[in-house]
Design a protein around this motif. Sequence first.
Motif, mmCIF file in Angstrom:
data_model
loop_
_atom_site.group_PDB
_atom_site.id
_atom_site.type_symbol
_atom_site.label_atom_id
_atom_site.label_comp_id
_atom_site.label_asym_id
_atom_site.label_seq_id
_atom_site.Cartn_x
_atom_site.Cartn_y
_atom_site.Cartn_z
ATOM 1 N N PHE A 29 0.883 -1.265 0.027
ATOM 2 C CA PHE A 29 0.105 -0.102 -0.196
ATOM 3 C C PHE A 29 0.861 1.149 0.093
ATOM 4 O O PHE A 29 0.390 2.231 -0.262
ATOM 5 N N LYS A 30 2.112 1.085 0.322
ATOM 6 C CA LYS A 30 2.869 2.385 0.307
ATOM 7 C C LYS A 30 3.334 2.729 -0.976
ATOM 8 O O LYS A 30 3.571 4.003 -1.276
ATOM 9 N N TRP A 83 -0.484 9.751 0.483
ATOM 10 C CA TRP A 83 -0.776 9.446 1.491
ATOM 11 C C TRP A 83 -2.217 8.943 1.677
ATOM 12 O O TRP A 83 -2.448 8.098 2.569
ATOM 13 N N VAL A 84 -3.153 9.694 1.103
ATOM 14 C CA VAL A 84 -4.624 9.205 1.285
ATOM 15 C C VAL A 84 -4.846 7.752 0.750
ATOM 16 O O VAL A 84 -5.618 6.844 1.431
ATOM 17 N N ILE A 85 -4.045 7.603 -0.485
ATOM 18 C CA ILE A 85 -4.336 6.116 -1.099
ATOM 19 C C ILE A 85 -3.830 4.826 -0.249
ATOM 20 O O ILE A 85 -4.369 4.202 0.162
ATOM 21 N N LEU A 123 -4.285 0.650 3.925
ATOM 22 C CA LEU A 123 -3.808 0.167 4.943
ATOM 23 C C LEU A 123 -5.140 -0.124 5.888
ATOM 24 O O LEU A 123 -5.164 -1.222 6.767
ATOM 25 N N ALA A 124 -6.045 0.851 5.983
ATOM 26 C CA ALA A 124 -7.465 0.810 6.577
ATOM 27 C C ALA A 124 -8.086 -0.503 5.995
ATOM 28 O O ALA A 124 -8.708 -1.306 6.859
ATOM 29 N N ALA A 125 -8.013 -0.718 4.639
ATOM 30 C CA ALA A 125 -8.716 -1.787 4.215
ATOM 31 C C ALA A 125 -8.061 -3.128 4.532
ATOM 32 O O ALA A 125 -8.758 -3.911 4.979
#
Lengths: 122, 132
Positions: B86-87, B106-108, B113-115
Motif C-alpha cells: 500500500f505504500k 498518503w490518502v491512497i 492500510l485501513a482496508a
Amino acid sequence: MKAPLKRSNAPIFWALFGAGGMLSALFGPMLVFITGLALPLGLLLPADTMSYPKMLAFAQNIIGKGFIFAIIALFLWHAAHRIFHSLHDIGIHAGTGAKLLCYGSAMLGTLIAAYALLAIGF
Amino acid sequence: MSKRRPYVRSMDGWWRKNPFFVEYMIHEGTALFVAAYAGVLLTGLYRLSQGEAAWNAWLAALKNPWYIAFHLAALAALTYHSYTWFKIMPRTMPPVVVGGERLPGWVITAGGLAAAAASCLGLLALVWGMAR
C-alpha cells in the motif's frame, strides 16, 4: 506486408501478480496468524476451528472452495512473478528456463489445488 | 574464441550499498514467504483430500516448533508485504482525480492500510463466528 505485432502475454502475468499481491496484502497476515500460530498454539480461537468435519464442510461449500482456490493459486502466481523479476537483481540471468520454472511451479500448484478441491467433492 | 578479457565491474552485493535498495530487496523477498505459505496451505488442502487421518497428521505437524518459527517469520514478512504494497500503491495505480485535484499519495496508502486492517479483523471475526 508487415507481420502483425506479436501480442505480449505480460499483462496476464501482471494481472495475476497484482491480484495475488492485493489478496495477500489484505488477508495474508491474518491467515498466517490463524492457520500457523493461533490454532497450533491454541490461542484465541476454539480448538476445533480446523477440525476435519469443519474443514471438509468448508472445502465442499462452493464459496469455501473458491476462497481456498483463490488464496493458494493467486499467492503462488504473485510470488512466482515477483521472484522471476527479482532474479536479475541477484545476478541470475532470467531467461526462458527461469520463466518456465517460476510460472511452471505456480501452474503446477494451481493444478494440484484444483485437483484436490475436485477430489474433495461438493 | 576471442582472447579479449574486458574488465566487467562486479555487481556483487550492489543493493547492499544503498538503504533504498536494501528495502527494495526485503520487500521483493517477502515473495519467498508468500510462496512458502501457499505451499503449506497447498499441502494442507492435499492432505484434506486424502481423508481424516492425513488431515490430522498435517494439523499435528503444524505444532512442530520449526513450523511455528516459520509462521512467525511469515507473519512478519506478510505484514511487511502488506505495508509496502500500500505504500507503493500511489505509484503503481493510475492517478485518482477527485474534484479536479489529484488524490495525494498518503490518502491512497492510508486507505489501503485501513482496508487491510478491516479485512484482517473481518476474517478473524468470520472464522470465529463459523467455528463457534
